[in-house]
Design an enzyme around this catalytic site. Structure first.
Site, mmCIF file in Angstrom:
data_model
loop_
_atom_site.group_PDB
_atom_site.id
_atom_site.type_symbol
_atom_site.label_atom_id
_atom_site.label_comp_id
_atom_site.label_asym_id
_atom_site.label_seq_id
_atom_site.Cartn_x
_atom_site.Cartn_y
_atom_site.Cartn_z
ATOM 1 N N LYS A 159 92.873 -25.134 54.325
ATOM 2 C CA LYS A 159 92.467 -25.199 52.918
ATOM 3 C C LYS A 159 93.152 -24.074 52.168
ATOM 4 C CE LYS A 159 89.748 -27.513 50.086
ATOM 5 N NZ LYS A 159 89.337 -28.933 50.090
ATOM 6 N N ASP A 211 92.159 -30.758 45.183
ATOM 7 C CA ASP A 211 90.724 -30.463 45.292
ATOM 8 C C ASP A 211 90.293 -30.123 43.861
ATOM 9 O OD1 ASP A 211 88.446 -29.885 47.383
ATOM 10 O OD2 ASP A 211 88.351 -28.171 46.048
HETATM 11 P P1 NDP Z 1 87.502 -32.187 40.027
HETATM 12 O O1 NDP Z 1 88.117 -30.919 39.604
HETATM 13 O O2 NDP Z 1 88.173 -33.471 39.724
HETATM 14 O O3 NDP Z 1 86.000 -32.310 39.449
HETATM 15 C C1 NDP Z 1 85.038 -31.346 39.755
HETATM 16 C C2 NDP Z 1 83.787 -31.659 38.953
HETATM 17 O O4 NDP Z 1 82.744 -30.773 39.343
HETATM 18 C C3 NDP Z 1 83.989 -31.441 37.465
HETATM 19 O O5 NDP Z 1 83.123 -32.294 36.770
HETATM 20 C C4 NDP Z 1 83.584 -29.980 37.310
HETATM 21 O O6 NDP Z 1 83.176 -29.645 36.004
HETATM 22 C C5 NDP Z 1 82.420 -29.895 38.255
HETATM 23 N N1 NDP Z 1 82.307 -28.511 38.762
HETATM 24 C C6 NDP Z 1 83.248 -27.782 39.423
HETATM 25 N N2 NDP Z 1 82.821 -26.548 39.693
HETATM 26 C C7 NDP Z 1 81.579 -26.494 39.185
HETATM 27 C C8 NDP Z 1 80.602 -25.476 39.147
HETATM 28 N N3 NDP Z 1 80.824 -24.260 39.690
HETATM 29 N N4 NDP Z 1 79.413 -25.775 38.556
HETATM 30 C C9 NDP Z 1 79.185 -27.014 38.015
HETATM 31 N N5 NDP Z 1 80.078 -28.007 38.037
HETATM 32 C C10 NDP Z 1 81.252 -27.755 38.598
HETATM 33 O O7 NDP Z 1 87.250 -32.028 41.608
HETATM 34 P P2 NDP Z 1 86.979 -33.142 42.689
HETATM 35 O O8 NDP Z 1 86.200 -34.275 42.108
HETATM 36 O O9 NDP Z 1 88.245 -33.409 43.382
HETATM 37 O O10 NDP Z 1 86.059 -32.329 43.705
HETATM 38 C C11 NDP Z 1 84.634 -32.318 43.638
HETATM 39 C C12 NDP Z 1 84.062 -31.941 44.994
HETATM 40 O O11 NDP Z 1 84.493 -32.887 45.973
HETATM 41 C C13 NDP Z 1 84.511 -30.567 45.531
HETATM 42 O O12 NDP Z 1 83.459 -30.017 46.296
HETATM 43 C C14 NDP Z 1 85.658 -30.929 46.461
HETATM 44 O O13 NDP Z 1 85.868 -29.953 47.453
HETATM 45 C C15 NDP Z 1 85.121 -32.213 47.058
HETATM 46 N N6 NDP Z 1 86.124 -33.090 47.666
HETATM 47 C C16 NDP Z 1 87.177 -33.574 46.919
HETATM 48 C C17 NDP Z 1 88.075 -34.426 47.508
HETATM 49 C C18 NDP Z 1 89.161 -35.076 46.736
HETATM 50 O O14 NDP Z 1 89.835 -35.952 47.299
HETATM 51 N N7 NDP Z 1 89.386 -34.730 45.472
HETATM 52 C C19 NDP Z 1 88.001 -34.757 48.955
HETATM 53 C C20 NDP Z 1 86.820 -34.255 49.607
HETATM 54 C C21 NDP Z 1 85.952 -33.427 48.978
HETATM 55 P P3 NDP Z 1 84.185 -28.808 35.066
HETATM 56 O O15 NDP Z 1 85.184 -29.790 34.577
HETATM 57 O O16 NDP Z 1 83.306 -28.271 33.989
HETATM 58 O O17 NDP Z 1 84.769 -27.733 35.929
#
Ligand code: NDP
Length: 442
Positions: free
Chosen positions: A125, A165
């Site tokens: 990672k 991510d």
């Molecule tokens: P994105 O950046 O596309 O979206 C993240 C979302 O979560 C946004 O809505 C963001 O809001 C919100 N968010 C992020 N940090 C915080 C925080 N500290 N408090 C509240 N809301 C938060 O990321 P992903 O959808 O790709 O990832 C989301 C989760 O899924 C993560 O845990 C990631 O590790 C996991 N994941 C992702 C994969 C992938 O293929 N993308 C694969 C496996 C796991 P804002 O826009 O305001 O930051």
């Protein structure tokens, strides 16, 4: 002292102030006890000491200039955790909260998740404490170029293959790929999540969200239930949340919430995904705008989506976003099932609340493995210089998620209790990696 207690104490002493990393080490080691404490081979080979120590932890300076001509400095990370069963594989996170503990927790989880997919990929990672929010296109591009300038010397198609991510989507992967190619002068599948015109795989964008819903559907089915007619609460509004919502709706559920780091929306009529996608994917705006655009929807800038009554909860934002109080509220509102789209979104105490209340709970390592699984399929297509159709990749994804569910459920039944999918996923993921490490002697 048990072998597991000894190793936990040693890992805690060696990694002070790494609370997220210790949280996952604690969970994994506790749940694999029935395997590890009953066979001396693991202690003899120091498997737990080896698996909790990354092969390599790389930290580097990333300097870039902002639009005012001032130089900015961020810290870049790549933790290459374990390559017993394949090249290191795992995403890059760009978020101001990123630190070594968070990257190590994500890398450690990735080892077991990647093993569960059945595909030949190890765990890693990376990322940076760079905050992409509010940055101009030029600033994002320059940061990505600078980040890759250092990262390029540590990765490669058969060495380490990063992906997206939080904060890293198609745009950032594109800039990083461009810079890698420029430095190395080789056209190879060194990153996944690439655009479709230069080696990306169809279904990769949808994979994590779709995979989450597929495996939760497998879990519901095994317990005589389905998504049809159910109310679903989803947190986040990024890549995972959007496509989880899309697939849940396709299976006949009503999704009523989404959120971002500023607040959350509740739409009793069911979330209109076209509006969310326009706000998030096109305009890169805030979820608040949803309530301004859709009649009947409410916006809240305090509290959490978990206070809304639902049958199925899918946390898809970030780590530790669902605590014991949230879990108690969900249980009081008769939640039936929880599937973790984000990595480690539920605190240890929240998981205990769900499990003791008999809520069906599918942990992240199994539930969100669809993204990395399709990333591995992207690697296969790149190696073969082929592109599969959307339907072909989606069918493979569905099969992989079913395979993960079966492995998880069967390990749960053999070593713990049949509904303990947390133990099941950890044990099934661990066994394969441990066997490979013993065989290789490193
Ligand atoms: P994105 O950046 O596309 O979206 C993240 C979302 O979560 C946004 O809505 C963001 O809001 C919100 N968010 C992020 N940090 C915080 C925080 N500290 N408090 C509240 N809301 C938060 O990321 P992903 O959808 O790709 O990832 C989301 C989760 O899924 C993560 O845990 C990631 O590790 C996991 N994941 C992702 C994969 C992938 O293929 N993308 C694969 C496996 C796991 P804002 O826009 O305001 O930051």
């Amino acid at each position: 002292m048990s072998y597991i207690s000894e190793v936990k104490a040693a890992v805690a002493a060696r990694n002070p102030n790494q609370s997220e990393f210790m949280q996952t080490v604690d969970e994994v080691l506790t749940t694999i006890a029935p395997v590890v404490e009953n066979d001396p081979i693991y202690r003899k080979n120091s498997i737990l000491e080896r698996i909790t120590e990354p092969d390599r932890q790389i930290m580097f300076r990333v300097a870039w200039t902002d639009d005012n001509g001032n130089m900015q400095v961020n810290r870049g990370y790549r933790v290459q955790f374990n390559n017993a069963i394949g090249p290191y594989k795992g995403g890059l996170r760009l978020h101001p909260s990123v630190n070594l503990s968070i990257i190590k927790f994500l890398g450690f989880e990735q080892i077991f998740k990647n093993s569960l997919t059945g595909l030949p990929i190890g765990g890693g990672k990376g990322g940076s404490d760079f905050d992409p929010k509010g940055k101009s296109e030029r600033e994002i591009r320059e940061f990505c170029f600078s980040f890759m300038t250092e990262l390029a010397r540590h990765i490669g198609a058969d060495v380490d293959v990063p992906a997206g991510d939080i904060g890293v989507g198609g745009r950032e992967i594109g800039y990083m790929y461009g810079q890698y190619k420029r430095i190395k002068n080789v056209y190879e599948g060194v990153l996944t999540g690439k655009g479709l015109t230069y080696g990306g795989s169809l279904t990769r964008t949808e994979a994590t969200g779709y995979g989450l819903v597929y495996i939760v559907d497998n879990m519901l089915d095994a317990n005589g239930k389905s998504f049809k007619g159910k109310t679903v609460a989803i947190s986040g509004s990024g890549n995972v949340a959007i496509y989880a919502a899309q697939k849940a709706q396709a299976l006949g559920a009503k999704v009523v919430t989404m959120s971002d780091s500023n607040g959350w929306v509740f739409d009793p009529n069911g979330i209109d995904l076209a509006v969310v996608r326009d706000i998030k994917e096109v305009k890169r705006g805030r979820i608040k705008e949803y309530a301004e655009r859709v009649k009947g929807a409410e916006y809240h800038d305090s509290g959490k989506v978990w206070q809304v009554k639902c049958d199925i909860a899918l946390p898809c934002a970030t780590q530790n976003e669902l605590d014991a109080n949230d879990a108690k509220t969900l249980v009081k509102n008769k939640v039936l099932a929880v599937g973790e789209g984000a990595n480690m979104p539920s605190t240890t105490e929240a998981i205990e609340v769900f499990q003791s209340a008999g809520v069906l709970f599918m942990p992240a390592k199994a539930a969100n493995a669809g993204g990395v699984a399709v990333s591995a399929l992207e690697m296969s297509q790149n190696s073969q210089r082929l592109s599969w159709t959307f339907e072909e990749v989606d069918a493979r994804l569905k099969n992989i998620m079913k395979g993960i569910f079966d492995k998880t459920a069967s390990a749960a039944k053999q070593y713990s209790n049949e509904k303990d999918y947390v133990a099941g996923a950890n044990i099934a993921g661990f066994l394969k990696v441990a066997q490979a490490m013993i065989a290789q002697g490193v």
